[in-house]
Design a protein around this motif. Structure first.
Motif, PDB file in Angstrom:
ATOM      1  N   ARG A 200      45.732  37.703  -1.819  1.00 20.66           N
ATOM      2  CA  ARG A 200      44.731  38.210  -1.189  1.00 20.66           C
ATOM      3  C   ARG A 200      45.602  38.752  -0.133  1.00 20.66           C
ATOM      4  O   ARG A 200      44.065  39.946  -0.295  1.00 20.66           O
ATOM      5  N   LYS A 201      46.225  38.728   0.436  1.00 22.24           N
ATOM      6  CA  LYS A 201      46.936  39.766   1.758  1.00 22.24           C
ATOM      7  C   LYS A 201      46.705  41.258   0.794  1.00 22.24           C
ATOM      8  O   LYS A 201      46.381  42.337   1.246  1.00 22.24           O
ATOM      9  N   GLN A 202      47.655  40.980  -0.084  1.00 24.14           N
ATOM     10  CA  GLN A 202      47.380  41.952  -1.129  1.00 24.14           C
ATOM     11  C   GLN A 202      46.863  43.332  -2.047  1.00 24.14           C
ATOM     12  O   GLN A 202      46.913  44.414  -1.268  1.00 24.14           O
TER      13      GLN A 202
ATOM     14  N   ARG B  43      41.738  48.825   0.717  1.00 28.06           N
ATOM     15  CA  ARG B  43      41.915  49.701   2.105  1.00 28.06           C
ATOM     16  C   ARG B  43      42.754  50.936   1.663  1.00 28.06           C
ATOM     17  O   ARG B  43      41.984  51.579   2.699  1.00 28.06           O
ATOM     18  N   PHE B  44      43.780  50.626   0.790  1.00 31.87           N
ATOM     19  CA  PHE B  44      44.591  51.893   0.554  1.00 31.87           C
ATOM     20  C   PHE B  44      43.063  52.553  -0.406  1.00 31.87           C
ATOM     21  O   PHE B  44      43.194  54.213   0.003  1.00 31.87           O
ATOM     22  N   LEU B  45      43.043  53.024  -1.007  1.00 36.23           N
ATOM     23  CA  LEU B  45      42.510  53.066  -1.799  1.00 36.23           C
ATOM     24  C   LEU B  45      40.708  53.486  -2.042  1.00 36.23           C
ATOM     25  O   LEU B  45      40.673  54.410  -1.744  1.00 36.23           O
ATOM     26  N   ARG B  46      40.248  53.011  -0.665  1.00 34.08           N
ATOM     27  CA  ARG B  46      39.174  53.455   0.231  1.00 34.08           C
ATOM     28  C   ARG B  46      39.258  55.189   0.665  1.00 34.08           C
ATOM     29  O   ARG B  46      39.238  55.403   0.722  1.00 34.08           O
TER      30      ARG B  46
ATOM     31  N   ALA C 189      42.400  54.283  10.011  1.00 32.94           N
ATOM     32  CA  ALA C 189      42.334  52.274  10.101  1.00 32.94           C
ATOM     33  C   ALA C 189      42.341  51.562   8.573  1.00 32.94           C
ATOM     34  O   ALA C 189      43.271  51.062   8.856  1.00 32.94           O
ATOM     35  N   ASP C 190      42.206  52.306   7.407  1.00 35.36           N
ATOM     36  CA  ASP C 190      42.049  51.644   6.352  1.00 35.36           C
ATOM     37  C   ASP C 190      43.592  51.730   5.977  1.00 35.36           C
ATOM     38  O   ASP C 190      44.329  50.796   5.674  1.00 35.36           O
ATOM     39  N   TYR C 191      44.345  52.872   5.898  1.00 36.46           N
ATOM     40  CA  TYR C 191      45.858  53.155   5.745  1.00 36.46           C
ATOM     41  C   TYR C 191      46.422  52.357   6.821  1.00 36.46           C
ATOM     42  O   TYR C 191      47.462  51.734   6.253  1.00 36.46           O
ATOM     43  N   GLU C 192      46.799  52.024   7.914  1.00 37.98           N
ATOM     44  CA  GLU C 192      47.206  51.128   9.088  1.00 37.98           C
ATOM     45  C   GLU C 192      47.401  49.977   8.450  1.00 37.98           C
ATOM     46  O   GLU C 192      47.971  48.849   8.294  1.00 37.98           O
ATOM     47  N   ALA C 193      45.715  49.252   8.384  1.00 37.30           N
ATOM     48  CA  ALA C 193      45.264  48.469   7.762  1.00 37.30           C
ATOM     49  C   ALA C 193      46.037  47.729   6.424  1.00 37.30           C
ATOM     50  O   ALA C 193      46.797  46.713   6.314  1.00 37.30           O
ATOM     51  N   ALA C 194      46.158  48.532   6.030  1.00 38.41           N
ATOM     52  CA  ALA C 194      46.123  48.345   4.119  1.00 38.41           C
ATOM     53  C   ALA C 194      48.637  48.380   4.770  1.00 38.41           C
ATOM     54  O   ALA C 194      49.170  47.576   3.801  1.00 38.41           O
TER      55      ALA C 194
END
Length: 461
Positions: free
Chosen positions: A128-130, A136-139, A181-186
């Protein structure tokens, strides 16, 4: 309207020999319940759908980055490429529409995953996390390309059709904050790959922490955050996950080299090389020769300064005649060749990012200086070493090195715009160049179908 795309869920593992054909139907509205994610067995098909969405954007990214700039001249019959070659781009251009729709396709499927996967019972927590990190990264990556191509773009964060149909443009600063934010979460939840990993196909196909750091290095470079750009590029270089190919020619003739950080793959059954509707690069550049390398670029690539990187283009006397200079881009082959993939990020770019960041920080010389990074690539290409130590000259050397090293990998237009060099370079290249071409227009269809966008077209279109 931000058009949502109807999908088949029979997606493939990109680039692997066991692939089945990917269905890429014409874009139409997608009802949320047509994507199925109800149980653990549904996760992998939708996950692969996210990667497939990015793959649809890959060729248009190359077209935007290189056809908008000074790398090509028109040589065919199709109006889309005439507009790009003659620098008279319109909102009705097919490539302009293709990139927009595929980027938002990627955003949509990522949003679907982010909304739905947390509610699915029975999915292992590590999985799930991966997968959520990949979404998040792709968005973030899609929004990064989108805002640097079109300027302010609609920020789509849900799969709610009614709301998405009327979203207006969001300021670039807001979009970029969401990208980071998406990159950091990813980065937190993407898997780590050990140094020396030999599974180079998986390393380049699927996202990992080093992929994310590479994208962040580019993000910080564009933001002129030189220290962070250097930090992230160094992390990628020092990771040992990716290695520079000893011979530059292998980057032209082979798929999935040890240098590829993010690569979208194709096989015999789904190769887009001869598919005009999919903007197949081989069809455009070699088959139909709709565009050819510009005379200016040819002179750069065949110079001593480029060294072995002249292998990016190829000359055939059979093509010579009239306005045709006989040169062809060699980087994109057909389904039967071993170079039909599209590389979106590779290790050499990290050396160039670090060199530019170091030069901007005033560190031109020494073991940790910009010139040392440039000469690593020049040594590989058997090109003469750079000896200049003046900051302005080193920065121009970085610009030229990006031409030699990354030609037809989708960077040139973005580079000229972000460095403020577009007007000077492009106005001397084409009498039709206008500053409005520093952004692509919002596609005509989107403006017609989204009432909020009707008064928000980019200036001059």
């Amino acid at each position: 309207m931000i058009r949502l795309i109807r999908y088949s869920l029979f997606f493939v593992l990109l680039g692997l020999s066991a692939c089945n054909e990917v269905l890429e139907p014409k874009p139409v509205d997608l009802l949320v319940d047509e994507l199925v994610l109800n149980e653990p067995n549904d996760v992998q098909p939708v996950r692969l759908g996210m990667y497939s969405s990015l793959r649809g954007a890959a060729a248009p990214i190359i077209i935007a980055g290189d056809f908008t700039a000074d790398y090509i001249q028109f040589n065919g019959t199709f109006n889309d490429y005439r507009e790009l070659g003659t620098k008279q781009i319109t909102a009705a251009n097919g490539a302009v529409e293709a990139l927009w729709s595929n980027l938002y396709r990627t955003v949509y499927v990522a949003n679907f995953m982010l909304e739905t996967l947390p509610k699915v019972a029975g999915v292992p927590e590590a999985t799930r996390k991966q997968v959520l990190a990949e979404a998040r990264f792709l968005r973030g990556f899609a929004n990064f390309i989108g805002t640097y191509t079109y300027g302010d773009i609609p920020q789509v964060t849900s799969t709610e059709q009614a709301a998405n149909r009327v979203i207006g443009r969001t300021p670039r600063a807001t979009i970029l904050a969401s990208v980071l934010a998406d990159y950091e979460a990813a980065l937190t939840d993407l898997p780590a790959i050990a140094a020396g990993s030999t599974n180079i196909t998986t390393n380049a196909t699927y996202l990992n922490k080093t992929t994310c750091r590479a994208a962040m290095a580019r993000f910080y470079l564009y933001q002129k955050n030189w220290a962070k750009a250097e930090e992230m590029a160094s992390a990628v270089i020092n990771s040992g996950v990716y290695t520079l190919e000893p011979n530059y020619i292998d980057l032209v003739t082979r798929d999935f080299t040890g240098e590829a950080i993010l690569e979208v793959g194709y096989n015999l059954s789904d190769d887009p090389g001869t598919d005009q509707n999919a903007f197949g690069l081989n069809n455009i550049l070699a088959g139909r020769r709709e565009v050819i390398p510009s005379n200016q670029l040819v002179l750069s690539l065949v110079s001593t300064e480029a060294g072995l990187r002249q292998s990016t283009i190829d000359f055939d006397t059979q093509d010579l005649g009239g306005s045709d200079n006989g040169w062809t881009v060699a980087k994109y082959g057909t389904a039967s060749e071993d170079n039909n993939n599209i590389v979106l990020i590779r290790l050499a770019e990290m050396y160039l990012i670090r060199a530019e960041a170091r030069a901007q920080l005033g560190r031109q010389t020494g073991a940790t200086g910009a010139v040392a990074d440039l000469n690593i690539l020049r040594n590989r290409a058997k090109a003469p070493a750079i000896t200049t130590t003046v900051q302005a000259d080193v920065l121009l050397a970085v610009e030229r090195e990006r031409v030699y090293e990354l030609a037809f990998e989708g960077h040139r237009w973005y580079d000229l715009v972000r460095t403020g060099r577009a007007q000077a370079v492009m106005s001397s290249f084409s009498p039709n160049w206008n500053s409005r071409y520093e952004l692509w227009p919002i596609p005509q269809r989107e403006v017609q179908q989204n009432p909020t966008l009707r008064a928000q077209q980019n200036p001059g279109y």
